[in-house]
Design a protein around this motif. Sequence first.
Motif, PDB file in Angstrom:
ATOM      1  N   GLN A   1      19.263  18.072  -6.648  1.00 21.92           N
ATOM      2  CA  GLN A   1      18.183  16.802  -7.540  1.00 21.92           C
ATOM      3  C   GLN A   1      18.913  15.643  -7.014  1.00 21.92           C
TER       4      GLN A   1
ATOM      5  N   PRO B   1      14.173  12.361 -10.050  1.00 20.82           N
ATOM      6  CA  PRO B   1      15.199  12.551  -9.925  1.00 20.82           C
ATOM      7  C   PRO B   1      13.847  12.913  -8.155  1.00 20.82           C
TER       8      PRO B   1
ATOM      9  N   CYS C   1      19.391  11.400  -7.889  1.00 21.41           N
ATOM     10  CA  CYS C   1      18.403  10.284  -8.245  1.00 21.41           C
ATOM     11  C   CYS C   1      17.999   9.195  -6.889  1.00 21.41           C
TER      12      CYS C   1
ATOM     13  N   HIS D   1      23.334  10.128  -8.896  1.00 14.36           N
ATOM     14  CA  HIS D   1      23.717  11.097  -9.877  1.00 14.36           C
ATOM     15  C   HIS D   1      23.004  12.535  -9.164  1.00 14.36           C
ATOM     16  N   ARG D   2      23.240  14.157  -8.914  1.00 10.67           N
ATOM     17  CA  ARG D   2      22.854  14.925  -8.789  1.00 10.67           C
ATOM     18  C   ARG D   2      22.970  16.008  -9.212  1.00 10.67           C
ATOM     19  N   GLN D   3      22.677  16.976  -9.405  1.00 13.63           N
ATOM     20  CA  GLN D   3      21.961  17.493 -10.552  1.00 13.63           C
ATOM     21  C   GLN D   3      21.414  18.883  -9.731  1.00 13.63           C
TER      22      GLN D   3
ATOM     23  N   CYS E   1      16.439  12.399 -14.261  1.00 13.03           N
ATOM     24  CA  CYS E   1      17.829  12.326 -13.458  1.00 13.03           C
ATOM     25  C   CYS E   1      18.481  12.205 -15.050  1.00 13.03           C
TER      26      CYS E   1
END
Length: 139
Positions: free
Chosen positions: A35, A58, A37, A42-44, A51
């Motif tokens: 994911q 996201p 955002c 932001h990466r997750q 997010c």
Amino acid sequence: MEVVKGVDWQKPLPEPDPLYSVFWEAAGEGRLLYQLCPNCGHRQFYPRPLCLACGADPEWAEASGVGEVYTYTVVRQFGAPPFKDELPYVVAMIALPEGVQMLGSITDCDVDAVRIGLPVEAYAIAAGDGIGIPFWRLR
């Protein structure tokens, strides 16, 4: 990401879930997702409805499908089939260059050869109903 088809999948399948279904279906098509955002970048991973940095919705982004072993353990005891039949096996946290980490199994190698920092690549096993289960192997 290669998708291996024709495997007689004996392990439990992921439960249908509106959040994770996109991930499993993409893996069945040979794409590894995380994911991203659109609001703050932001990466997750693992997938979440919001997010973690700013609370926005996201989006999905495609990962390169490569990474390196961040940490791992070798499972040498497990009493229940079908996992029992695959002992020993490696469960690892893989650091992706996209900045996220994914938990998965490293296959097709001597389990005692796995080390932190080794490069790995993702592949998926087609597990039915259009979904794929990602795995990792040494590059």
